[in-house]
Design an enzyme around this catalytic site. Structure first.
Site, short mmCIF file in Angstrom:
data_model
loop_
_atom_site.label_atom_id
_atom_site.label_comp_id
_atom_site.label_asym_id
_atom_site.label_seq_id
_atom_site.Cartn_x
_atom_site.Cartn_y
_atom_site.Cartn_z
CD1 TRP A 157 -153.58 17.89 -45.36
CD2 TRP A 157 -152.56 17.97 -47.35
NE1 TRP A 157 -153.63 19.18 -45.81
CE2 TRP A 157 -153.03 19.27 -47.03
CE3 TRP A 157 -151.88 17.79 -48.56
CZ2 TRP A 157 -152.83 20.36 -47.85
CZ3 TRP A 157 -151.70 18.88 -49.38
CH2 TRP A 157 -152.17 20.15 -49.03
CG HIS A 198 -157.64 19.27 -46.58
ND1 HIS A 198 -156.70 19.88 -47.36
CD2 HIS A 198 -158.18 18.30 -47.38
CE1 HIS A 198 -156.67 19.33 -48.56
NE2 HIS A 198 -157.55 18.38 -48.59
NE ARG A 224 -154.38 16.91 -42.08
CZ ARG A 224 -153.97 18.18 -42.03
NH1 ARG A 224 -152.82 18.48 -41.46
NH2 ARG A 224 -154.70 19.14 -42.58
CD GLN A 238 -158.51 21.70 -41.73
OE1 GLN A 238 -159.14 21.42 -42.75
NE2 GLN A 238 -157.19 21.76 -41.69
CB VAL A 281 -154.44 28.94 -52.84
CG1 VAL A 281 -155.86 28.75 -52.36
CG2 VAL A 281 -153.45 28.38 -51.84
CB ALA A 345 -160.04 28.93 -50.56
N1 DAH Z 1 -156.51 22.61 -46.32
C1 DAH Z 1 -155.34 23.19 -45.72
C2 DAH Z 1 -154.83 22.31 -44.61
O1 DAH Z 1 -155.54 21.58 -44.06
C3 DAH Z 1 -155.62 24.57 -45.19
C4 DAH Z 1 -155.89 25.53 -46.27
C5 DAH Z 1 -154.85 26.27 -46.83
C6 DAH Z 1 -157.16 25.70 -46.75
C7 DAH Z 1 -155.06 27.17 -47.82
C8 DAH Z 1 -157.40 26.63 -47.77
C9 DAH Z 1 -156.34 27.35 -48.30
O2 DAH Z 1 -158.61 26.82 -48.27
O3 DAH Z 1 -156.58 28.22 -49.29
O4 DAH Z 1 -153.67 22.36 -44.30
#
Ligand code: DAH
Length: 377
Positions: A157, A198, A224, A238, A281, A345
């Site tokens: 990120w 995010h 970003r 998002q 995760v 998630a």
């Molecule tokens: N936050 C991640 C992103 O912006 C996307 C994401 C991936 C969110 C896996 C989640 C997850 O909740 O379980 O790239």
């Protein structure tokens, strides 16, 4: 008496037809017929002092005159009403055959439309919609999501940090007070501020305040620090999803997400999960959706002519979201009892869904402010 009545009659015939407006007419009516001091009233009141024979003729004459005056007033009133109406009609004249004036109406931004649709679909499955701040702390955006400082995953990120000329903007943990510049770096309760990269930090904020079962989505803007191209912008949207309960598995996730995509694209679609890594995760995966243009065949639909499908680049699949089973470290960060709960998630790009749904070729159109683009929605 007779002369007096003649005088009154003459005055009434001279003055009443010349009344300019209703007020003057009212005044004249009072002058001649008024119950207190009207000219005729005074005469009638004086009749009783006359000798009987005179009284009779004078009485008759006075009554006749009253009739005349009343008639004059009535006639004049009708005349005045008509002129008033004429002038109103003249003033408010309206050509009903003229074309109308077009009212300029705005329209909803395509991302707003799709966000609302996403919210509706998830609400129909029992989710609530929650929000979090766009200016976030390093702790919520990274640490609590199992991405500690110096962890190589932070490079996933590219971040806009909030800086002053002398140093970082910081916020104090307990009090929420914000400080700019140097001098607070050594105190661990101070967290650096950034523009959230995010929507995942909203999971943390929500879990800190609520115990399972949890079923939320969190739509919002994210940032970003990257070069832009047709599918990347420095600011985009998002939707984060989080479902926590006792016996939640990946099968539950698949069912929920498949239902979401079907309702979103109004088609029979397929999904597939590919193993992937996100620190918050375990296991983590990426979710692919069967291409909504070529139907997953990879070939171009006949309507688009020869050659492969350009939307899925002939693969038949579209990369749609990151997801996984919430990492125990995340539960630990929000203070949950270990082993008491499990859940999934996910994070999905709202811009990407909107681009798919409306076949928009360039993400930068969303913030172009180009009315030719916006007016199509
Ligand atoms: N936050 C991640 C992103 O912006 C996307 C994401 C991936 C969110 C896996 C989640 C997850 O909740 O379980 O790239």
């Amino acid at each position: 008496m007779h002369d007096e009545l003649k005088k009154i009659e003459k005055a009434a015939c001279d003055e009443i037809p010349g009344a300019k407006n209703r007020d003057t007419l009212d005044d004249l009516k009072i002058k001649f017929l008024g119950r207190e001091r009207g000219a005729l009233t005074l005469i009638l009141r004086g009749l009783k002092n006359l000798p009987a024979p005179d009284r009779k003729t004078a009485g008759e004459e006075a009554n006749r005159l009253r009739g005349v005056v009343e008639e004059l007033v009535k006639k004049k009133l009708n005349e005045l009403k008509k002129t008033e109406l004429d002038s109103i009609l003249k003033k408010e004249w309206l050509d009903v055959t003229r074309p109308g004036v077009k009212k300029e109406r705005g329209s909803l931004h395509p991302i707003t439309r799709v966000r609302r649709e996403v919210e509706q679909i998830f609400c129909s499955m029992g989710f609530s919609v929650v929000e979090g701040p766009e200016v976030e702390t390093e702790w919520y955006n990274f640490d609590a999501l199992n991405i500690p400082k110096d962890h190589p995953a932070r490079d996933m990120w590219d971040t806009f940090w909030l800086k002053t000329e002398r140093g970082m903007w910081k916020v104090e943990g307990g009090t929420g007070k914000v400080f700019g510049g140097t001098g607070h770096t050594l105190r661990s309760t101070f967290h650096n501020l950034l523009l959230r990269t995010h929507t995942s930090p909203v999971q943390i904020r929500y879990m800190q305040k609520h115990n399972p079962p949890i079923r939320i989505i969190a739509p919002g803007r994210v940032y970003r620090y990257e070069a832009t191209d047709a599918s990347h912008d420095i600011q985009f949207y998002q939707v984060e999803g989080l479902l926590i309960d006792k016996n939640i598995s990946i099968a539950n996730f698949k069912a929920v997400i498949l239902e979401f995509f079907k309702k979103m694209f109004l088609k029979e679609v397929k999904i597939r999960l590919r193993p992937s890594y996100f620190p918050f995760v375990e296991p983590g995966f990426e979710v692919d959706l069967s291409c909504i243009v070529c139907g997953g065949k990879g070939r171009a639909p006949r309507s688009l002519g020869e050659g492969g499908c350009s939307v899925c680049k002939k693969t038949g699949w579209l990369e749609m979201m990151g997801a996984g089973m919430v990492h125990p470290k995340v539960f630990e960060a929000v203070g949950y009892v270990p082993g008491n709960q499990q859940g999934f998630a996910f994070g999905v790009g709202l811009d990407r869904i909107t681009m798919m749904k409306y076949k928009i070729p360039n993400i930068r159109l969303f913030h172009s402010g180009d009315l030719r683009f916006l007016k199509q929605f």
